[in-house]
Design a protein around this motif. Sequence first.
Motif, short mmCIF file in Angstrom:
data_model
loop_
_atom_site.label_atom_id
_atom_site.label_comp_id
_atom_site.label_asym_id
_atom_site.label_seq_id
_atom_site.Cartn_x
_atom_site.Cartn_y
_atom_site.Cartn_z
N PHE A 1 -8.16 -0.87 -18.31
CA PHE A 1 -8.23 0.57 -18.52
C PHE A 1 -6.92 1.26 -18.15
O PHE A 1 -6.32 0.96 -17.12
N PRO A 2 -6.51 2.19 -18.98
CA PRO A 2 -5.26 2.92 -18.71
C PRO A 2 -5.44 3.91 -17.58
O PRO A 2 -6.55 4.34 -17.26
N GLU A 3 -4.32 4.27 -16.99
CA GLU A 3 -4.35 5.33 -15.98
C GLU A 3 -4.58 6.65 -16.68
O GLU A 3 -4.20 6.86 -17.82
N GLN A 4 -5.19 7.57 -15.95
CA GLN A 4 -5.34 8.92 -16.47
C GLN A 4 -3.96 9.56 -16.58
O GLN A 4 -3.03 9.22 -15.88
N ARG A 5 -3.88 10.52 -17.50
CA ARG A 5 -2.59 11.18 -17.71
C ARG A 5 -2.15 11.97 -16.48
O ARG A 5 -0.98 12.27 -16.33
N ASP A 6 -3.10 12.35 -15.61
CA ASP A 6 -2.70 13.10 -14.41
C ASP A 6 -2.33 12.18 -13.26
O ASP A 6 -2.09 12.63 -12.15
N GLY A 7 -2.25 10.87 -13.55
CA GLY A 7 -1.84 9.92 -12.54
C GLY A 7 -2.97 9.35 -11.72
O GLY A 7 -2.77 8.46 -10.91
N GLY A 8 -4.21 9.84 -11.95
CA GLY A 8 -5.35 9.31 -11.22
C GLY A 8 -5.91 8.09 -11.91
O GLY A 8 -5.28 7.48 -12.76
#
Length: 256
Positions: free
Chosen positions: A246-253
Amino acid sequence: METERKLLAVFAHPDDETFICGGTLARFAKEGVRITLVSATKGEMGRRMGKPPFVNRETMPALREQELRKACGILGIQDLRFLGIRDKLVEFEPLEKLVGRIVTVIRELRPQVVLTFHEKIGGHPDHCAIGKAATLAFQQAGDPNRYPEHRGQGLKPFAPERLYFISFGEAMKRPERYGFLPEQITRIDVSACRAEKMRAFRAHRSQTELDSWLWGSDSDVMRKFSGEEYFIQGNMPFRKGERDLFPEQRDGGRWS
């Protein structure tokens, strides 16, 4: 922003999900990922009939569907769908139509991750054909100019973030032999999910009873399963040393 982690697996036959990546599916299901499995066929042309034989060509589709549903329950796959294509004939399906059916599922479910076969190293014509179609669907699902008729069905364009090709055993320890870069390879630790994988193997009884090693003591069988499963990253940017699909969220979370 999607708040629920979702994974779409698009395979050809009942048992593909278990034999190739059952540990990974079980692991992510335990972590709360919603998993949908699309099986192109019901495996009705499989040559194994049990030991001793207890199924025939007429009863095979219903039996293998039942086995797959049992395996899905063991692995934690919540949503199972069939495309209704005859086993060994996936490669003869009109490609545009097949891609469109998978795009429909992607736009409905909006998964972040898609798993499928690689169209050249799938090892079986059905595997390669469904892998090609799923790859094109991954690429086209976010394009509003593709399948505009979906608007009338309330389906909006949606582009999943990551595409992965499943691989067999530990073949991808040396990916260069198959034309891939080392940084394309993702290794998933499935050591805690050997029991689920073993039970799912056994659920596909018509296909596995001939494999005597699988029906010994649980501890002996689980030791024979690798603690890792390998995936090929199908879209850039490649992430060297990746250990999560799974990719990281765009906000870095991280996905919750």
